[in-house]
Motif scaffolding. Structure first.
Motif, PDB file in Angstrom:
ATOM      1  N   MET A  84       0.842  -1.186   0.000  1.00 14.67           N
ATOM      2  CA  MET A  84       0.000   0.000   0.000  1.00 14.67           C
ATOM      3  C   MET A  84       0.885   1.246   0.000  1.00 14.67           C
ATOM      4  SD  MET A  84      -3.265   0.806   2.294  1.00 14.67           S
ATOM      5  CE  MET A  84      -3.424   2.374   3.077  1.00 14.67           C
ATOM      6  N   ILE A  85       0.444   2.249  -0.678  1.00 22.02           N
ATOM      7  CA  ILE A  85       1.178   3.506  -0.773  1.00 22.02           C
ATOM      8  C   ILE A  85       0.926   4.312   0.493  1.00 22.02           C
ATOM      9  CG2 ILE A  85       1.427   5.613  -2.115  1.00 22.02           C
ATOM     10  CD1 ILE A  85      -0.047   3.772  -4.358  1.00 22.02           C
ATOM     11  N   ASP A  86       1.993   4.759   1.131  1.00 22.42           N
ATOM     12  CA  ASP A  86       1.853   5.574   2.336  1.00 22.42           C
ATOM     13  C   ASP A  86       1.723   7.029   1.924  1.00 22.42           C
ATOM     14  OD1 ASP A  86       1.814   6.583   4.893  1.00 22.42           O
ATOM     15  OD2 ASP A  86       3.968   6.347   5.215  1.00 22.42           O
ATOM     16  N   GLN A 107      -8.164  11.489   5.194  1.00 21.29           N
ATOM     17  CA  GLN A 107      -8.305  10.562   6.327  1.00 21.29           C
ATOM     18  C   GLN A 107      -7.027   9.737   6.510  1.00 21.29           C
ATOM     19  OE1 GLN A 107     -11.843   8.032   6.411  1.00 21.29           O
ATOM     20  NE2 GLN A 107     -10.537   6.374   7.120  1.00 21.29           N
ATOM     21  N   GLU A 108      -6.374   9.436   5.406  1.00 23.61           N
ATOM     22  CA  GLU A 108      -5.128   8.662   5.456  1.00 23.61           C
ATOM     23  C   GLU A 108      -3.920   9.539   5.788  1.00 23.61           C
ATOM     24  OE1 GLU A 108      -4.814   5.182   5.014  1.00 23.61           O
ATOM     25  OE2 GLU A 108      -6.981   5.330   5.279  1.00 23.61           O
ATOM     26  N   VAL A 131       0.596   7.560  -9.467  1.00 25.01           N
ATOM     27  CA  VAL A 131      -0.180   6.393  -9.060  1.00 25.01           C
ATOM     28  C   VAL A 131      -1.347   6.229 -10.026  1.00 25.01           C
ATOM     29  CG1 VAL A 131      -1.595   5.416  -7.205  1.00 25.01           C
ATOM     30  CG2 VAL A 131       0.454   6.730  -6.641  1.00 25.01           C
ATOM     31  N   SER A 132      -1.502   5.033 -10.573  1.00 26.02           N
ATOM     32  CA  SER A 132      -2.591   4.777 -11.514  1.00 26.02           C
ATOM     33  C   SER A 132      -3.927   4.697 -10.779  1.00 26.02           C
ATOM     34  CB  SER A 132      -2.355   3.460 -12.253  1.00 26.02           C
ATOM     35  OG  SER A 132      -2.506   2.371 -11.349  1.00 26.02           O
ATOM     36  N   ASN A 192      -7.033   0.019  -5.411  1.00 23.20           N
ATOM     37  CA  ASN A 192      -6.531  -1.075  -4.566  1.00 23.20           C
ATOM     38  C   ASN A 192      -6.200  -0.550  -3.173  1.00 23.20           C
ATOM     39  OD1 ASN A 192      -6.796  -3.146  -6.424  1.00 23.20           O
ATOM     40  ND2 ASN A 192      -4.753  -2.827  -7.260  1.00 23.20           N
ATOM     41  N   MET A 193      -5.640   0.648  -3.108  1.00 25.75           N
ATOM     42  CA  MET A 193      -5.322   1.265  -1.827  1.00 25.75           C
ATOM     43  C   MET A 193      -6.601   1.512  -1.033  1.00 25.75           C
ATOM     44  SD  MET A 193      -2.971   4.629  -1.273  1.00 25.75           S
ATOM     45  CE  MET A 193      -4.154   5.949  -1.240  1.00 25.75           C
TER      46      MET A 193
END
Length: 94
Positions: free
Chosen positions: A1-3, A29-30, A80-81, A87-88
């Protein structure tokens, strides 16, 4: 997962079926800082669905072109596609 925590993120294109507001809310939120333009602080560009242009099918958005230009100048911008972004979202608790 991308941070994305503490990262400046820009969205370009549409992220169907997610709205831009939902994508922004998720990113914030992330822990991301969402901006509407590519700058020297941009860390990540989320590249949504390419808009159809029958006369220029390879045309990219101004934000995408700006990110490519900054990468060429040595700035670390991750593109990022749409698929990787979704997916993230799926793998998060959102």
């Amino acid at each position: 997962m991308i941070d994305v925590t503490g990262k400046v993120v820009v969205i370009t294109g549409s992220l169907r079926p997610m709205t831009r507001q939902d994508a922004t809310a998720f990113l914030e939120q992330e822990g991301a800082i969402v901006q509407n333009y590519v700058s020297s602080q941009t860390d990540i560009l989320v590249a949504g669905h390419k808009q159809l242009d029958l006369f220029e099918p390879d045309r990219r958005s101004k934000k995408y072109e700006a990110a490519l230009s900054r990468i060429a100048q040595g700035q670390a911008v991750t593109i990022v596609s749409e698929e990787a972004f979704f997916n993230m979202v799926k793998n998060s608790k959102w």
